[in-house]
Design a protein around this motif. Structure first.
Motif, PDB file in Angstrom:
ATOM      1  N   PRO A 216     -27.190  17.184 -53.035  1.00  0.00           N
ATOM      2  CA  PRO A 216     -27.831  18.426 -53.500  1.00  0.00           C
ATOM      3  C   PRO A 216     -27.891  19.453 -52.368  1.00  0.00           C
ATOM      4  CG  PRO A 216     -29.136  16.494 -54.095  1.00  0.00           C
ATOM      5  CD  PRO A 216     -28.078  16.007 -53.155  1.00  0.00           C
ATOM      6  N   ASP A 217     -27.855  20.727 -52.738  1.00  0.00           N
ATOM      7  CA  ASP A 217     -27.981  21.790 -51.748  1.00  0.00           C
ATOM      8  C   ASP A 217     -29.248  21.588 -50.931  1.00  0.00           C
ATOM      9  OD1 ASP A 217     -25.671  22.930 -52.648  1.00  0.00           O
ATOM     10  OD2 ASP A 217     -26.658  24.492 -53.836  1.00  0.00           O
ATOM     11  N   GLY A 218     -29.116  21.685 -49.625  1.00  0.00           N
ATOM     12  CA  GLY A 218     -30.263  21.564 -48.740  1.00  0.00           C
ATOM     13  C   GLY A 218     -30.543  20.154 -48.270  1.00  0.00           C
ATOM     14  N   PHE A 219     -29.891  19.155 -48.857  1.00  0.00           N
ATOM     15  CA  PHE A 219     -30.175  17.766 -48.456  1.00  0.00           C
ATOM     16  C   PHE A 219     -29.814  17.522 -47.006  1.00  0.00           C
ATOM     17  CE2 PHE A 219     -28.412  13.485 -47.742  1.00  0.00           C
ATOM     18  CZ  PHE A 219     -29.572  12.745 -47.891  1.00  0.00           C
ATOM     19  N   TRP A 220     -28.632  17.961 -46.610  1.00  0.00           N
ATOM     20  CA  TRP A 220     -28.168  17.661 -45.256  1.00  0.00           C
ATOM     21  C   TRP A 220     -29.048  18.349 -44.216  1.00  0.00           C
ATOM     22  CZ3 TRP A 220     -25.613  13.595 -44.359  1.00  0.00           C
ATOM     23  CH2 TRP A 220     -24.850  13.416 -43.204  1.00  0.00           C
ATOM     24  N   LYS A 221     -29.441  19.592 -44.497  1.00  0.00           N
ATOM     25  CA  LYS A 221     -30.333  20.307 -43.580  1.00  0.00           C
ATOM     26  C   LYS A 221     -31.714  19.646 -43.551  1.00  0.00           C
ATOM     27  CE  LYS A 221     -31.809  25.040 -42.479  1.00  0.00           C
ATOM     28  NZ  LYS A 221     -31.042  25.085 -41.217  1.00  0.00           N
ATOM     29  N   GLY A 222     -32.186  19.236 -44.736  1.00  0.00           N
ATOM     30  CA  GLY A 222     -33.468  18.544 -44.794  1.00  0.00           C
ATOM     31  C   GLY A 222     -33.445  17.221 -44.059  1.00  0.00           C
ATOM     32  N   LEU A 223     -32.311  16.524 -44.128  1.00  0.00           N
ATOM     33  CA  LEU A 223     -32.185  15.248 -43.417  1.00  0.00           C
ATOM     34  C   LEU A 223     -32.235  15.462 -41.908  1.00  0.00           C
ATOM     35  CD1 LEU A 223     -31.683  12.200 -43.802  1.00  0.00           C
ATOM     36  CD2 LEU A 223     -29.230  12.691 -43.662  1.00  0.00           C
ATOM     37  N   ARG A 224     -31.600  16.542 -41.442  1.00  0.00           N
ATOM     38  CA  ARG A 224     -31.642  16.854 -40.017  1.00  0.00           C
ATOM     39  C   ARG A 224     -33.083  17.118 -39.559  1.00  0.00           C
ATOM     40  NH1 ARG A 224     -29.773  15.962 -35.140  1.00  0.00           N
ATOM     41  NH2 ARG A 224     -31.633  14.760 -35.674  1.00  0.00           N
ATOM     42  N   GLU A 225     -33.817  17.887 -40.350  1.00  0.00           N
ATOM     43  CA  GLU A 225     -35.201  18.198 -40.002  1.00  0.00           C
ATOM     44  C   GLU A 225     -36.074  16.949 -40.043  1.00  0.00           C
ATOM     45  OE1 GLU A 225     -36.074  21.185 -42.859  1.00  0.00           O
ATOM     46  OE2 GLU A 225     -34.963  22.775 -41.810  1.00  0.00           O
ATOM     47  N   LEU A 226     -35.847  16.097 -41.041  1.00  0.00           N
ATOM     48  CA  LEU A 226     -36.651  14.877 -41.183  1.00  0.00           C
ATOM     49  C   LEU A 226     -36.406  13.923 -40.026  1.00  0.00           C
ATOM     50  CD1 LEU A 226     -38.447  12.915 -42.818  1.00  0.00           C
ATOM     51  CD2 LEU A 226     -36.364  12.197 -44.027  1.00  0.00           C
ATOM     52  N   THR A 227     -35.152  13.687 -39.684  1.00  0.00           N
ATOM     53  CA  THR A 227     -34.861  12.741 -38.614  1.00  0.00           C
ATOM     54  C   THR A 227     -35.368  13.242 -37.269  1.00  0.00           C
ATOM     55  OG1 THR A 227     -32.622  13.695 -38.489  1.00  0.00           O
ATOM     56  CG2 THR A 227     -32.888  11.669 -39.760  1.00  0.00           C
ATOM     57  N   ALA A 228     -35.275  14.542 -37.035  1.00  0.00           N
ATOM     58  CA  ALA A 228     -35.794  15.097 -35.784  1.00  0.00           C
ATOM     59  C   ALA A 228     -37.310  14.920 -35.704  1.00  0.00           C
ATOM     60  CB  ALA A 228     -35.411  16.566 -35.674  1.00  0.00           C
ATOM     61  N   ARG A 229     -37.977  15.179 -36.815  1.00  0.00           N
ATOM     62  CA  ARG A 229     -39.442  15.056 -36.850  1.00  0.00           C
ATOM     63  C   ARG A 229     -39.901  13.615 -36.663  1.00  0.00           C
ATOM     64  NH1 ARG A 229     -40.167  17.092 -41.585  1.00  0.00           N
ATOM     65  NH2 ARG A 229     -40.632  15.187 -42.758  1.00  0.00           N
ATOM     66  N   GLU A 230     -39.156  12.666 -37.227  1.00  0.00           N
ATOM     67  CA  GLU A 230     -39.564  11.257 -37.200  1.00  0.00           C
ATOM     68  C   GLU A 230     -38.989  10.487 -36.020  1.00  0.00           C
ATOM     69  OE1 GLU A 230     -41.731   9.856 -39.170  1.00  0.00           O
ATOM     70  OE2 GLU A 230     -42.023  11.636 -40.441  1.00  0.00           O
ATOM     71  N   ASN A 231     -38.310  11.176 -35.091  1.00  0.00           N
ATOM     72  CA  ASN A 231     -37.710  10.533 -33.927  1.00  0.00           C
ATOM     73  C   ASN A 231     -36.731   9.438 -34.343  1.00  0.00           C
ATOM     74  OD1 ASN A 231     -37.252  10.139 -31.164  1.00  0.00           O
ATOM     75  ND2 ASN A 231     -38.862   8.577 -31.008  1.00  0.00           N
ATOM     76  N   VAL A 232     -35.807   9.822 -35.220  1.00  0.00           N
ATOM     77  CA  VAL A 232     -34.771   8.933 -35.725  1.00  0.00           C
ATOM     78  C   VAL A 232     -33.430   9.629 -35.522  1.00  0.00           C
ATOM     79  CG1 VAL A 232     -33.814   7.905 -37.827  1.00  0.00           C
ATOM     80  CG2 VAL A 232     -36.286   7.847 -37.425  1.00  0.00           C
ATOM     81  N   LEU A 233     -32.428   8.908 -35.055  1.00  0.00           N
ATOM     82  CA  LEU A 233     -31.118   9.513 -34.839  1.00  0.00           C
ATOM     83  C   LEU A 233     -30.410   9.768 -36.171  1.00  0.00           C
ATOM     84  CD1 LEU A 233     -29.720   7.502 -31.783  1.00  0.00           C
ATOM     85  CD2 LEU A 233     -30.887   9.712 -31.785  1.00  0.00           C
ATOM     86  N   MET A 234     -29.656  10.857 -36.212  1.00  0.00           N
ATOM     87  CA  MET A 234     -28.851  11.195 -37.387  1.00  0.00           C
ATOM     88  C   MET A 234     -27.381  11.086 -37.013  1.00  0.00           C
ATOM     89  SD  MET A 234     -28.704  14.802 -39.453  1.00  0.00           S
ATOM     90  CE  MET A 234     -27.612  15.059 -40.864  1.00  0.00           C
ATOM     91  N   ALA A 235     -26.679  10.166 -37.681  1.00  0.00           N
ATOM     92  CA  ALA A 235     -25.254   9.986 -37.455  1.00  0.00           C
ATOM     93  C   ALA A 235     -24.489  10.477 -38.680  1.00  0.00           C
ATOM     94  CB  ALA A 235     -24.932   8.524 -37.182  1.00  0.00           C
ATOM     95  N   ALA A 236     -23.591  11.422 -38.481  1.00  0.00           N
ATOM     96  CA  ALA A 236     -22.793  11.975 -39.569  1.00  0.00           C
ATOM     97  C   ALA A 236     -21.399  11.366 -39.527  1.00  0.00           C
ATOM     98  CB  ALA A 236     -22.695  13.492 -39.446  1.00  0.00           C
ATOM     99  N   ASP A 237     -21.065  10.598 -40.556  1.00  0.00           N
ATOM    100  CA  ASP A 237     -19.727  10.045 -40.674  1.00  0.00           C
ATOM    101  C   ASP A 237     -18.820  11.131 -41.249  1.00  0.00           C
ATOM    102  OD1 ASP A 237     -17.370   8.786 -41.306  1.00  0.00           O
ATOM    103  OD2 ASP A 237     -18.298   6.999 -42.158  1.00  0.00           O
ATOM    104  N   GLU A 238     -18.098  11.798 -40.367  1.00  0.00           N
ATOM    105  CA  GLU A 238     -17.211  12.905 -40.747  1.00  0.00           C
ATOM    106  C   GLU A 238     -15.745  12.469 -40.742  1.00  0.00           C
ATOM    107  OE1 GLU A 238     -17.772  16.309 -41.300  1.00  0.00           O
ATOM    108  OE2 GLU A 238     -19.827  16.714 -40.632  1.00  0.00           O
ATOM    109  N   ILE A 239     -15.506  11.173 -40.868  1.00  0.00           N
ATOM    110  CA  ILE A 239     -14.145  10.669 -40.784  1.00  0.00           C
ATOM    111  C   ILE A 239     -13.268  11.255 -41.888  1.00  0.00           C
ATOM    112  CG2 ILE A 239     -12.705   8.597 -40.956  1.00  0.00           C
ATOM    113  CD1 ILE A 239     -14.996   7.088 -39.565  1.00  0.00           C
ATOM    114  N   GLN A 240     -13.791  11.341 -43.102  1.00  0.00           N
ATOM    115  CA  GLN A 240     -13.003  11.900 -44.195  1.00  0.00           C
ATOM    116  C   GLN A 240     -13.248  13.401 -44.390  1.00  0.00           C
ATOM    117  OE1 GLN A 240     -12.047  10.129 -47.906  1.00  0.00           O
ATOM    118  NE2 GLN A 240     -12.663   8.085 -47.275  1.00  0.00           N
TER     119      GLN A 240
END
Length: 273
Positions: A216-240
């Protein structure tokens, strides 16, 4: 799509023969189309019977720059005449420039080259876990990584262990623990799954294996904000999805997101290596 003799659905004589010979001696982990390619240039492939096809698959993103890109072939030929392979026991003369250029492209300080996309994902898992133990302070052996339903990150035993595709995982267990699956695109589910042992979230900005699935629109941006806030790393699999396949350098760029780790492959070898 065809432009000369032959049909896309039928199999001409030489193609049929070579295809059957390959099937007879190849483990059936894929179900390839009955097309035996002999030559390709740009977006066009020609099979052994002279039938031309418009290649819309792009090698699952290995051929983002087309088949046989002349500039890439030129530098590949030049390099093959000088040096083909060294182990990591040495540093070859192109290594520093490669790592610097790739790091600059991603906006990252460090690059760790591997051989395949699956190895890159495995390495991201190791990095997130080690960061969790040595930086975040997670109890040793308890690190957890959140993944998405419908994912495809590769075919190693660790990776298929957190797939929900029966074709990918059935018959290959037991699997490694340490992964929690949530519905793809569900930010609330990701947030609910995070606990004190969560070290990372590993997801594709656009899923590509079971059909092209956009969040959904905004999910990826929201995930970035959530992981930063919760001190969790965000790994983006951009292979494809990465390296130009969606019209931006990375699919993450569509929501102006910079993850902690980019996982790259396929197009990085330009369909040559």
């Amino acid at each position: 799509m065809t432009t000369t003799a032959g049909t896309a659905t039928g199999t001409a004589p030489r193609s049929a023969e070579l295809f059957q010979r390959a099937e007879a001696r190849t483990a059936h982990n894929y179900k390839p189309l009955p097309v035996v390619v002999e030559h390709a240039e740009g977006a066009w492939m020609t099979d052994v019977d002279g039938t031309r096809y418009l290649d819309l698959l792009a090698g699952y993103s290995a051929l983002n720059f087309g088949h046989g890109h002349p500039g890439l072939l030129r530098v590949a030929h030049e390099q093959l005449d000088k040096l083909t392979l060294t182990s990591r026991a040495f540093v070859h003369d192109r290594f520093a420039d490669f790592c610097a250029a790739l790091g600059d492209l991603c906006g990252k300080e460090l690059v760790l080259p591997m051989n395949t996309g699956a190895e890159a994902v495995e390495t991201a898992i190791k990095v997130m876990r080690k960061w969790g133990y040595e930086v975040k302070g997670v109890t040793p052996g308890q690190a957890n990584i959140i993944v998405a339903s419908g994912n495809f990150h590769g075919r190693t035993t660790t990776i298929v262990g957190f797939s929900d595709d029966p074709d990918a995982r059935d018959g290959f267990g037991p699997f490694a623990p340490g992964f929690t699956m949530v519905p793809y695109g569900d930010l609330a589910a990701v947030e609910a799954a995070i606990d004190e042992n969560t070290v990372g979230v590993l997801m594709e900005p656009i899923q590509g294996e079971g059909g092209v699935v956009l969040p959904p629109d905004g999910f990826w941006k929201g995930l970035r904000e959530l992981t930063a806030r919760e001190n969790v790393l965000m790994a983006a699999d951009e292979i494809q999805a990465g390296l130009g396949r969606t019209g931006r350098t990375f699919a993450s760029d569509h929501e102006e997101v910079v993850p902690d780790l980019y996982v790259l492959g396929k197009a990085l070898g330009a369909g040559i290596v």
